[in-house]
Design an enzyme around this catalytic site. Sequence first.
Site, PDB file in Angstrom:
ATOM      1  N   ARG A 238       9.321 -91.016   4.619  1.00  0.00           N
ATOM      2  CA  ARG A 238      10.208 -89.855   4.613  1.00  0.00           C
ATOM      3  C   ARG A 238       9.925 -89.077   3.334  1.00  0.00           C
ATOM      4  O   ARG A 238       9.682 -89.667   2.267  1.00  0.00           O
ATOM      5  CB  ARG A 238      11.682 -90.272   4.625  1.00  0.00           C
ATOM      6  CG  ARG A 238      12.178 -90.836   5.953  1.00  0.00           C
ATOM      7  CD  ARG A 238      12.247 -89.768   7.062  1.00  0.00           C
ATOM      8  NE  ARG A 238      12.781 -90.286   8.308  1.00  0.00           N
ATOM      9  CZ  ARG A 238      12.061 -90.737   9.332  1.00  0.00           C
ATOM     10  NH1 ARG A 238      10.739 -90.753   9.251  1.00  0.00           N
ATOM     11  NH2 ARG A 238      12.644 -91.152  10.444  1.00  0.00           N
ATOM     12  N   GLU A 267      11.785 -80.064   6.242  1.00  0.00           N
ATOM     13  CA  GLU A 267      10.928 -79.940   7.428  1.00  0.00           C
ATOM     14  C   GLU A 267      11.565 -78.988   8.425  1.00  0.00           C
ATOM     15  O   GLU A 267      12.789 -79.075   8.623  1.00  0.00           O
ATOM     16  CB  GLU A 267      10.738 -81.316   8.081  1.00  0.00           C
ATOM     17  CG  GLU A 267       9.987 -82.281   7.184  1.00  0.00           C
ATOM     18  CD  GLU A 267       9.815 -83.672   7.794  1.00  0.00           C
ATOM     19  OE1 GLU A 267      10.151 -83.854   8.983  1.00  0.00           O
ATOM     20  OE2 GLU A 267       9.360 -84.575   7.082  1.00  0.00           O
ATOM     21  N   HIS A 286       4.831 -84.001  10.613  1.00  0.00           N
ATOM     22  CA  HIS A 286       5.640 -85.167  11.026  1.00  0.00           C
ATOM     23  C   HIS A 286       5.235 -85.624  12.433  1.00  0.00           C
ATOM     24  O   HIS A 286       6.040 -85.574  13.371  1.00  0.00           O
ATOM     25  CB  HIS A 286       7.137 -84.834  10.965  1.00  0.00           C
ATOM     26  CG  HIS A 286       7.993 -86.063  10.867  1.00  0.00           C
ATOM     27  ND1 HIS A 286       9.174 -86.103  10.167  1.00  0.00           N
ATOM     28  CD2 HIS A 286       7.837 -87.321  11.381  1.00  0.00           C
ATOM     29  CE1 HIS A 286       9.703 -87.318  10.257  1.00  0.00           C
ATOM     30  NE2 HIS A 286       8.902 -88.079  10.999  1.00  0.00           N
TER      31      HIS A 286
HETATM   32  P1  NAP Z   1      10.797-101.858   9.336  1.00  0.00           P
HETATM   33  O1  NAP Z   1      10.110-102.804  10.260  1.00  0.00           O
HETATM   34  O2  NAP Z   1      12.266-101.984   9.135  1.00  0.00           O
HETATM   35  O3  NAP Z   1      10.042-101.942   7.925  1.00  0.00           O
HETATM   36  C1  NAP Z   1      10.542-101.387   6.760  1.00  0.00           C
HETATM   37  C2  NAP Z   1      10.034-102.190   5.579  1.00  0.00           C
HETATM   38  O4  NAP Z   1      10.435-101.553   4.374  1.00  0.00           O
HETATM   39  C3  NAP Z   1      10.562-103.622   5.559  1.00  0.00           C
HETATM   40  O5  NAP Z   1       9.502-104.486   5.261  1.00  0.00           O
HETATM   41  C4  NAP Z   1      11.568-103.605   4.409  1.00  0.00           C
HETATM   42  O6  NAP Z   1      11.627-104.891   3.844  1.00  0.00           O
HETATM   43  C5  NAP Z   1      10.929-102.560   3.481  1.00  0.00           C
HETATM   44  N1  NAP Z   1      11.881-101.971   2.550  1.00  0.00           N
HETATM   45  C6  NAP Z   1      13.133-101.522   2.780  1.00  0.00           C
HETATM   46  N2  NAP Z   1      13.690-101.078   1.652  1.00  0.00           N
HETATM   47  C7  NAP Z   1      12.775-101.275   0.663  1.00  0.00           C
HETATM   48  C8  NAP Z   1      12.773-101.026  -0.734  1.00  0.00           C
HETATM   49  N3  NAP Z   1      13.843-100.525  -1.360  1.00  0.00           N
HETATM   50  N4  NAP Z   1      11.649-101.330  -1.423  1.00  0.00           N
HETATM   51  C9  NAP Z   1      10.574-101.877  -0.805  1.00  0.00           C
HETATM   52  N5  NAP Z   1      10.525-102.133   0.521  1.00  0.00           N
HETATM   53  C10 NAP Z   1      11.622-101.832   1.242  1.00  0.00           C
HETATM   54  O7  NAP Z   1      10.564-100.363   9.791  1.00  0.00           O
HETATM   55  P2  NAP Z   1       9.265 -99.712  10.502  1.00  0.00           P
HETATM   56  O8  NAP Z   1       9.469 -99.694  11.968  1.00  0.00           O
HETATM   57  O9  NAP Z   1       8.030-100.328   9.932  1.00  0.00           O
HETATM   58  O10 NAP Z   1       9.429 -98.191   9.961  1.00  0.00           O
HETATM   59  C11 NAP Z   1       9.410 -97.932   8.569  1.00  0.00           C
HETATM   60  C12 NAP Z   1       9.757 -96.499   8.248  1.00  0.00           C
HETATM   61  O11 NAP Z   1       8.693 -95.649   8.643  1.00  0.00           O
HETATM   62  C13 NAP Z   1      10.972 -95.929   8.976  1.00  0.00           C
HETATM   63  O12 NAP Z   1      12.182 -96.240   8.328  1.00  0.00           O
HETATM   64  C14 NAP Z   1      10.702 -94.446   8.978  1.00  0.00           C
HETATM   65  O13 NAP Z   1      11.308 -93.831   7.857  1.00  0.00           O
HETATM   66  C15 NAP Z   1       9.192 -94.344   8.831  1.00  0.00           C
HETATM   67  N6  NAP Z   1       8.577 -93.783  10.053  1.00  0.00           N
HETATM   68  C16 NAP Z   1       7.917 -92.599   9.969  1.00  0.00           C
HETATM   69  C17 NAP Z   1       7.332 -92.054  11.099  1.00  0.00           C
HETATM   70  C18 NAP Z   1       6.572 -90.761  11.055  1.00  0.00           C
HETATM   71  O14 NAP Z   1       6.536 -90.045  12.039  1.00  0.00           O
HETATM   72  N7  NAP Z   1       5.926 -90.439   9.958  1.00  0.00           N
HETATM   73  C19 NAP Z   1       7.433 -92.710  12.322  1.00  0.00           C
HETATM   74  C20 NAP Z   1       8.112 -93.913  12.366  1.00  0.00           C
HETATM   75  C21 NAP Z   1       8.678 -94.451  11.216  1.00  0.00           C
HETATM   76  P3  NAP Z   1      12.856-105.359   2.896  1.00  0.00           P
HETATM   77  O15 NAP Z   1      14.110-104.959   3.638  1.00  0.00           O
HETATM   78  O16 NAP Z   1      12.641-106.828   2.756  1.00  0.00           O
HETATM   79  O17 NAP Z   1      12.683-104.645   1.612  1.00  0.00           O
END
Ligand code: NAP
Length: 322
Positions: A238, A267, A286
């Site tokens: 994000r 955005e 995005h």
């Molecule tokens: P996920 O499986 O929940 O993975 C998120 C990871 O971030 C987890 O490993 C979590 O582990 C870690 N995390 C959370 N808070 C943190 C912090 N303060 N410091 C370090 N690590 C942290 O989610 P996902 O499905 O992989 O998606 C991740 C993110 O990608 C979404 O939240 C979204 O914002 C973004 N995304 C972007 C797009 C796009 O179009 N560009 C599309 C989809 C998703 P811990 O909780 O152990 O820290």
Amino acid sequence: MTRRCVLVYRDLPGPQLDRIRREHDVIQADPRREDQRAAFFEALPHVDGMIGSSVRLDAAMLDRAPGLRVVSSISVGVDAYPLDALRDRGIVLCHTPDVLTESVADLLFGMVLATSRRMCEMSSMVRAGRWLHNVGADEYGWDVHGKTLGIVGYGRIGQALARRAALGFGMPVLHHSRRPADSGLPDGKARAVGLDELLECADFIVLVLPLTGQTRGLIGPQAFARMKPGAILINGARGPIVQERALLDALDSGRLRAAGLDVFDVEPLPLDSPLRDHPRILALPHIGSATHETRTAMAEMAVTNLLNVLRGEAPLAAYPLG
Ligand code: NAP
């Protein structure tokens, strides 16, 4: 079964809209569109369910919707929602994890390749008729294979990206999350490290963690100062996780070789943003999950989530509100 009122605040594919209409009354209104804004707010007092994405909902909107039972987001990220206010009102928040994981990982690895091999710059050169001689050192890019990839946020997408990098391109992977995560890769291919070590050692740093109070502004002047000179930053998470002014400074000082950005503070990116036409920024609108297959799967999952909750059944994916 009682027909409920569902507010659809983003375009849905016809078959998914039909699935909702078979069971409930539908109001379609996107508050980002000037001509639909009033209809969105007028609908709130009547709604039992909402489905959409990319609109920031706030507690004041929830106050206008006393009958609301479920908000079904067509996204995995839930930073656009007032989590505490939803929890306090007993409203279920659903999202769409997993179905987009591989498509987002594809895009992020594509951005690693595109920035390092300068694909957009070189393509622009050809289009502009400036390819007049064989390319020379001024046009060379940098290898990707064998370089170290640092992944900040080692969840579903981070691990899918790591598989591509480690198994396909022979890249050592460093990863960072708050809790220890199993690498999901054969021994020796990936290592969990602190954020500082990741920033100091990675050739490519990919952000794929949620936007929260903890991660807003995480990558600022101090983080850039730690990065290896010549590192490349990819933000697939994000926009507000990266401080945009500090990013520009890091590019202009040469600390950062290039940046790939799929997400921004604002955005769509404002036309006067200095990020828009910076020569070493690959800016995308995005599109992490924006493939026909994945957007269809996300819409289908989000509609199933919504219908399940309105039927009193468990959704496929409720976001844990604590
Ligand atoms: P996920 O499986 O929940 O993975 C998120 C990871 O971030 C987890 O490993 C979590 O582990 C870690 N995390 C959370 N808070 C943190 C912090 N303060 N410091 C370090 N690590 C942290 O989610 P996902 O499905 O992989 O998606 C991740 C993110 O990608 C979404 O939240 C979204 O914002 C973004 N995304 C972007 C797009 C796009 O179009 N560009 C599309 C989809 C998703 P811990 O909780 O152990 O820290």
